[in-house]
Each structure stands twice: as structure tokens, then as C-alpha cells.
Design a protein around this motif. Structure first.
Motif, short mmCIF file in Angstrom:
data_model
loop_
_atom_site.label_atom_id
_atom_site.label_comp_id
_atom_site.label_asym_id
_atom_site.label_seq_id
_atom_site.Cartn_x
_atom_site.Cartn_y
_atom_site.Cartn_z
N THR A 228 -0.90 0.72 11.01
CA THR A 228 -0.77 1.25 9.91
C THR A 228 -0.31 1.01 8.43
N SER B 241 0.48 -1.29 -0.02
CA SER B 241 -0.38 -0.26 0.34
C SER B 241 0.71 1.40 0.13
N ALA C 208 4.84 4.69 2.35
CA ALA C 208 5.54 6.19 3.07
C ALA C 208 5.94 6.18 4.60
N LEU C 209 5.87 4.76 5.69
CA LEU C 209 6.19 4.46 6.49
C LEU C 209 7.44 3.77 6.45
N ALA D 237 -1.93 9.82 10.04
CA ALA D 237 -3.58 10.10 8.63
C ALA D 237 -4.72 10.53 9.85
N THR E 121 0.51 3.45 1.79
CA THR E 121 0.90 4.04 3.65
C THR E 121 2.16 2.89 4.06
N LEU F 95 -3.86 11.34 4.27
CA LEU F 95 -1.64 10.55 4.62
C LEU F 95 -0.83 12.01 4.63
N VAL G 209 -5.67 9.21 0.09
CA VAL G 209 -5.95 8.30 -0.49
C VAL G 209 -6.92 7.28 0.10
N VAL H 127 5.05 10.50 10.88
CA VAL H 127 3.93 9.47 9.27
C VAL H 127 2.61 9.48 9.69
#
Length: 294
Positions: free
Chosen positions: A292, A163, A168-169, A183, A165, A265, A256, A181
Motif C-alpha cells: 500500500t 505518495s 497517510a500510512l 482504500a 498513501t 483513501l 486519490v 487506513v
């Protein structure tokens, strides 16, 4: 002996590369089935089955005879990236925790009922899954020298079939300096995750303890559906009141959208401190809010 989630994932990566299976995305279903036969032939993972239960992510369960394990995953209302991460997460329980219990059932709504051990093993499973699907050295090669952008994150998400996310993590871990990070939905934070350097400096948002409203000056407060996302410099104290006066942070916001979920996000990058924490050994940072990576 307690197993280190990062080391165990890296061990599997080395096996795959030695065997010539180093292409991305990782075929996590095949890896879980074949690797479990090698490490525990007396009780391997025998099947990965769809379990269409609402609000359910995944499970790992030992059969009554004790000679097989089964992974169940909810493939309804989920992207392939979320499904891959869920399978990797349940595979992590098999590699790391199968001696602790015989039944693992994982759903976001359960997080607030977990005890300290439950939270620890869930966090370890996420770290293992992250390193298995997105090996750190390969991820670094994809983002090295590039400015953070929605296109960069999408490239990584597509490469590893995870994903946005999760990508990003992972970038949060690899990026230099302090990164948070988070949401948001309907003007409030759902969850937040700081990298080790940010957490140790006090730059974290305790969403599991407090209801945190998105600051009015934040990009997330006005995030719009955009192919390129949004970016701005804002006063660090809008998010972190203990930061020095006049300090600015860079805030990115991406909308997202998915089947059954929509959220903004956010990625906050803060200037480094004079003394940065060692980031190589302490990547398992407390996560606040709901799980997450998916």
C-alpha cells in the motif's frame, strides 16, 4: 544476525545528518549508490535503471559475477513519490536481505503468491523505506498539534516526495490512539492496514481473506472529488461489529487520482481503549490486501 528495518533506516538518517545532508526530500538514488559502496565495497549497488515492464514495480538483482547489484524501477505510469518509494524499497532488500537471495522482483500482483518469508521481507522493506524517506522525528514535527486533513497529508507527501498513501500510512504510525487506513474501489476494499494499537484491539479488516463491502453509512460510500476531502462521525460497528454499542469513530475520505489508478483513501480513527498497546517497538503490523505504501 537479523537486521531491524527501522534501526537500519535510522542509522542511515544519522549518517546523512552528520554529513550535513539532512534536507528533504531525501535523494534516495544517491543515498543507495553511495551508502552501498560504504557498507559493502566488494558488491555495491552499481546502477539504478528504468525497467518499463507493465504491472512491475521494482527489482534488485545481483550480476553473474557477484560483484555488483542493480536496482530496476518502472518509471512509466508512476508519480515521483511512487518511484522514490520503490527505489527505497529495493535499497531495503539490499541492506536487509542480500544474504538471503540474489534476485528480488516486486509487483503488487505477486503478493498473493508469496510464502510467509516472502511476505515478511516485503513488509520489512516497506518499513525501512518509510523510515528512510520519512524519519519519525521529522514527521512528528510536521504533524504535531495539527488536525488530520488532506492539506496536512499533501504537505507531508510534498516534503518527503512520497505518495499521499505513504504519508497517510506514516501518520497512522505517529498518531495517538487506534487508526486504520484503507482504500476502496467500486464499493469494495482493496486493502486495509491497522496500526498496532488498533490491530491488537481487534480493529482490523481482513481484506486478504474476505471480500469486504464498504458500509452504506461510510463516507467512502459517497466519496467525491473534493479539494478538502470528506469527514464524518459514524457508528464504529459499521466497520467493526465487536466495538461497543454507541461508540463513534471519525472517518476521513480522500479521492486519490493518478495515471492508471483511482481509489478512495480512507482513514478511520477510533477512540482509545483503557489499555493501549506499546507503540514504539511493534510498528511492523500485518498488512492485508495489496502493498500500500506506493
Amino acid at each position: 544476525m537479523q537486521k531491524n528495518p527501522k534501526n537500519e533506516a535510522n542509522k542511515i538518517t544519522k549518517v546523512l545528518r552528520t554529513a550535513g545532508f539532512d534536507q528533504f526530500p531525501i535523494k534516495v538514488r544517491e543515498v543507495a549508490l553511495e551508502y552501498s559502496k560504504a557498507v559493502c565495497p566488494e558488491a555495491p549497488i552499481s546502477a539504478i535503471k528504468p525497467v518499463p515492464i507493465p504491472s512491475f514495480e521494482g527489482m534488485l538483482k545481483k550480476n553473474p559475477k557477484g560483484d555488483k547489484w542493480i536496482i530496476g524501477v518502472n518509471e512509466d505510469v508512476a508519480s515521483s513519490g511512487r518511484i522514490n518509494f520503490t527505489i527505497a524499497h529495493e535499497f531495503a532488500h539490499y541492506i536487509l536481505h542480500r544474504d538471503l537471495q540474489q534476485d528480488f522482483q516486486c509487483a503488487p500482483k505477486d503478493m498473493h503468491t508469496w510464502d510467509a518469508l516472502g511476505k515478511k521481507i516485503e513488509a520489512e522493506a516497506d518499513v525501512f523505506a518509510s523510515y528512510l524517506l520519512m524519519p519519525a522525528d521529522d514527521f512528528r514535527s510536521q504533524v504535531s498539534g495539527q488536525e488530520l486533513s488532506i492539506d496536512l497529508l499533501r504537505h507531508c507527501a510534498d516534503r518527503y516526495d512520497v505518495s499521499l498513501t505513504a504519508a497517510a500510512l506514516k501518520w497512522r504510525e505517529i498518531a495517538p490512539g487506534r487508526v486504520v487506513v484503507l482504500a476502496a474501489k467500486d464499493g469494495f476494499l482493496d486493502w486495509s492496514s491497522s496500526n498496532d494499537r488498533a490491530f491488537k484491539s481487534g480493529a482490523y479488516l481482513a481484506t486478504s481473506k474476505h471480500l469486504i463491502e464498504v458500509p452504506a453509512t461510510s463516507v467512502l460510500a459517497r466519496s467525491i472529488r473534493s479539494a478538502s476531502g470528506d469527514k464524518a462521525r459514524i457508528d464504529a460497528r459499521a466497520w467493526f461489529p465487536k466495538e461497543p454499542e454507541g461508540l463513534e469513530i471519525i472517518e476521513h475520505a480522500f479521492v486519490v487520482e493518478g495515471d492508471g489508478y483511482n481509489y478512495a483513501l480512507g482513514i478511520l480513527t477510533l477512540p482509545g481503549r483503557d489499555r493501549e498497546a506499546d507503540d514504539e517497538e511493534d510498528l511492523l503490523v500485518p498488512l492485508t490486501g495489496e502493498p500500500t505504501f506506493r
